[in-house]
Write a protein that holds these residues in place. Structure first.
Motif, PDB file in Angstrom:
ATOM      1  N   CYS A 166      -2.426  23.073  16.849  1.00  0.00           N
ATOM      2  CA  CYS A 166      -3.011  23.621  18.080  1.00  0.00           C
ATOM      3  C   CYS A 166      -4.227  24.444  17.671  1.00  0.00           C
ATOM      4  N   LEU A 195      -8.722  28.965  20.475  1.00  0.00           N
ATOM      5  CA  LEU A 195      -9.652  28.786  21.594  1.00  0.00           C
ATOM      6  C   LEU A 195     -11.094  28.699  21.113  1.00  0.00           C
ATOM      7  N   SER A 204     -11.727  25.438  19.238  1.00  0.00           N
ATOM      8  CA  SER A 204     -11.778  24.299  20.149  1.00  0.00           C
ATOM      9  C   SER A 204     -13.089  24.253  20.917  1.00  0.00           C
ATOM     10  N   GLN A 205     -13.564  25.410  21.360  1.00  0.00           N
ATOM     11  CA  GLN A 205     -14.838  25.453  22.088  1.00  0.00           C
ATOM     12  C   GLN A 205     -16.015  25.097  21.188  1.00  0.00           C
ATOM     13  N   GLY A 255     -14.810  21.354  22.943  1.00  0.00           N
ATOM     14  CA  GLY A 255     -13.613  21.251  23.775  1.00  0.00           C
ATOM     15  C   GLY A 255     -12.588  20.290  23.243  1.00  0.00           C
ATOM     16  N   PRO A 280      -6.671  21.154  22.960  1.00  0.00           N
ATOM     17  CA  PRO A 280      -6.386  21.809  21.675  1.00  0.00           C
ATOM     18  C   PRO A 280      -5.241  21.213  20.868  1.00  0.00           C
ATOM     19  N   ASP A 337      -7.898  14.130  18.831  1.00  0.00           N
ATOM     20  CA  ASP A 337      -7.107  14.336  20.043  1.00  0.00           C
ATOM     21  C   ASP A 337      -6.485  13.002  20.415  1.00  0.00           C
ATOM     22  N   GLN A 349      -3.649  31.496  23.869  1.00  0.00           N
ATOM     23  CA  GLN A 349      -5.079  31.665  24.108  1.00  0.00           C
ATOM     24  C   GLN A 349      -5.607  30.680  25.149  1.00  0.00           C
ATOM     25  N   HIS A 350      -4.923  29.554  25.321  1.00  0.00           N
ATOM     26  CA  HIS A 350      -5.380  28.512  26.243  1.00  0.00           C
ATOM     27  C   HIS A 350      -4.640  28.672  27.575  1.00  0.00           C
ATOM     28  N   LYS A 351      -5.359  29.017  28.608  1.00  0.00           N
ATOM     29  CA  LYS A 351      -4.771  29.143  29.939  1.00  0.00           C
ATOM     30  C   LYS A 351      -4.618  27.762  30.573  1.00  0.00           C
ATOM     31  N   ARG A 352      -3.558  27.588  31.302  1.00  0.00           N
ATOM     32  CA  ARG A 352      -3.267  26.322  31.975  1.00  0.00           C
ATOM     33  C   ARG A 352      -3.216  25.157  30.994  1.00  0.00           C
ATOM     34  N   LEU A 353      -2.621  25.403  29.845  1.00  0.00           N
ATOM     35  CA  LEU A 353      -2.480  24.350  28.841  1.00  0.00           C
ATOM     36  C   LEU A 353      -1.327  23.423  29.204  1.00  0.00           C
TER      37      LEU A 353
END
Length: 500
Positions: free
Chosen positions: A250, A253, A256-257, A261, A264, A279, A379-383
């Motif tokens: 994983c 954040l 990944s950015q 993107g 993750p 991915d 760290q990832h929202k709405r993952l």
């Protein structure tokens, strides 16, 4: 008769008509009366250590060189006095008895006596091989430590497959030649060197094949204040990332950015000078160089040993599905191999659309059943975590066919300092490493596979499984054929000498 204004005269020795020169002698008489090799020493000595079989290269270096090799010829030419005053044209060894402690080198030299007159002659220089113990062997006989620098390669994982692969790269590039000793410990390997520069060469090599981080430490052993001479031991701890091939990761954040993107949730596809991630739901690929990884190091969610063997129930690949090299995106239905027909089925996307078919087996991570601890997931929202991530195709019968392999890999001579339980685990890790070499042609392209001498090639793979991975004969190196070829050439050379 004049030629270009130079009068013709008679040679003062043989009377042959020739163009005048300061010596008034023809070229043939110059060859027989003038010795240009008198400035070359006809005898010299070389020092040889019988314990490590190395030759002394002044002032203090000892080099490994076989008889009649180009390395030994270079060393001998540097010991000939007066050779720099002449132009060297050719040099070669003359045959001597291997036990005679004598080496003979034939050199061909040229010298311009005067304008337009160049003399070429041969000379034979005899070298006396004198025995002398090198500093390393002297310390070994006295029971002292012989190393000056040590490289400690470490990886904090529960297997040794990474070091098995590094060992093959070291063997192929002959980076172990300068080592005085190699020790295998619980979580890595120690390389010992006689000089600090040799340790730096190993670090540069490791940096080219793996994303490493290293530091330098020094320890003062002894110091002579009168002569200002100190005995210092240098130690170079080298850290290798704990992320290995096929691990589930994983990405943080920020990482990944910075990679557009990616993820993750990704799979580690390759480990070289950087970490290559993919991915499996989009087939996007990104690489993190080693220098950037160590600025914000992270670990894997689960190693490949935690992957579950699964059975492919169905797979559907759309006609316009995205592809990336040998990978194609598809929707797959799988279940545990131990629960076929009665267990839960999982539907997910996979990157193995053109490699899997219904009825095949694969390895996959069931995230709903994994026990992981990661700081990157919050760290990832709405993952949206997938239920299953498929890693690769799996052949259950591969383990049963290990004893039928017609090839093997060689190891560096080293001291293995492991406990009994660790030795059994090491043997299992090596078998899994050989399985991975057999499965992945790209993974084994940098590894030299040697033919097994105790096996009959025709007896392999007789179980009728054509789909199982295997290594072609073209990829296997047969050292016996090279030895037979060398013996044949030697016999032909002896026959020609006998006829002559």
């Amino acid at each position: 008769m004049d030629t270009d204004g130079i009068p013709a005269v008679l040679c003062c020795v043989c009377g042959t008509t020739m163009q005048a020169n300061p010596a008034n002698m023809c070229v043939g008489c110059l060859q027989s009366h003038v010795d240009i090799t008198d400035v070359v020493s006809k005898e010299a000595t070389v020092q040889f250590c019988k314990f490590c079989e190395r030759y002394l290269q002044p002032p203090k270096y000892w080099v490994q060189a076989a008889l009649e090799s180009k390395e030994l010829l270079t060393l001998c030419l540097k010991r000939i006095k007066g050779l720099q005053k002449l132009h060297l044209v050719d040099a070669c060894f003359l045959w001597t008895e291997p036990h005679s402690k004598r080496l003979k080198v034939k050199v061909t030299v040229q010298k311009e006596l005067f304008a337009g007159t160049i003399i070429q002659q041969n000379a034979v220089v005899e070298f006396i091989v004198m025995g002398q113990m090198c500093e390393t062997c002297t310390k070994e006989q006295a029971g002292q430590e012989v190393w000056k620098a040590k490289v400690q390669a470490r990886q904090r994982v529960d297997h040794k497959k990474t070091f098995f692969f590094l060992e093959q790269l070291i063997l192929k590039n002959e980076m172990h030649r300068q080592c005085t000793n190699v020790k295998e410990v619980g979580d890595g390997v120690d390389f010992y060197y006689e000089h600090k520069g040799h340790a730096h060469s190993m670090i540069d090599f490791l940096n080219s094949v793996a994303p490493i981080k290293w530091v330098q430490s020094e320890e003062l052993i002894s110091h002579d204040s009168k002569s200002n001479v100190a005995n210092i031991h240098y130690c170079f701890p080298v850290d290798i990332p704990s992320i290995c091939k096929d691990d589930l990761v994983c990405l943080p954040l920020k990482t990944s950015q910075s990679m557009g993107g990616l993820g993750p949730i990704v799979l580690c596809m390759k480990v070289n000078a950087g970490l290559v991630f993919m991915d499996p739901r989009t087939l996007k690929v990104g690489t993190i160089p080693g220098s950037l990884y160590w600025k914000n190091a992270f670990h894997s969610l689960a190693p490949v040993k935690q992957a579950t063997e699964m059975y492919v129930m169905d797979i559907e690949c759309e006609w316009n599905a995205p592809t990336n090299g040998k990978y194609a995106l598809a929707e797959i239905t799988v279940c545990k191999a131990s629960e076929v027909g009665r267990g839960k089925q999982y539907v997910c996307k996979t990157h193995l659309g053109n490699q899997l078919e219904p009825g095949d087996y694969c390895l996959g991570y069931i995230l709903t059943q994994l026990n992981y601890n990661s700081d990157a997931i919050p760290q990832h929202k709405r993952l949206d975590l997938p239920d299953v991530v498929v890693v690769r195709k799996h052949w259950p019968q591969q383990q049963r066919r290990r004893h039928k392999r017609r090839w093997e890999v060689r190891e560096i001579p080293k001291e293995v300092q492991l406990r009994h339980g660790e030795m059994e685990k090491r043997a299992l890790d090596k078998e899994e490493f050989l399985d991975e070499l057999e499965r992945d042609p790209e993974y084994r392209k940098d590894v030299v596979l040697h033919k097994r001498k105790e096996r009959d090639v025709a007896s392999e793979y007789t179980d009728g499984d054509d789909d199982a991975p295997r290594v072609d004969m073209d990829e296997i190196y047969d050292s016996d054929e090279d030895e037979d070829a060398e013996d044949g050439e030697a016999e032909e050379g002896d026959a020609e000498e006998g006829d002559a």
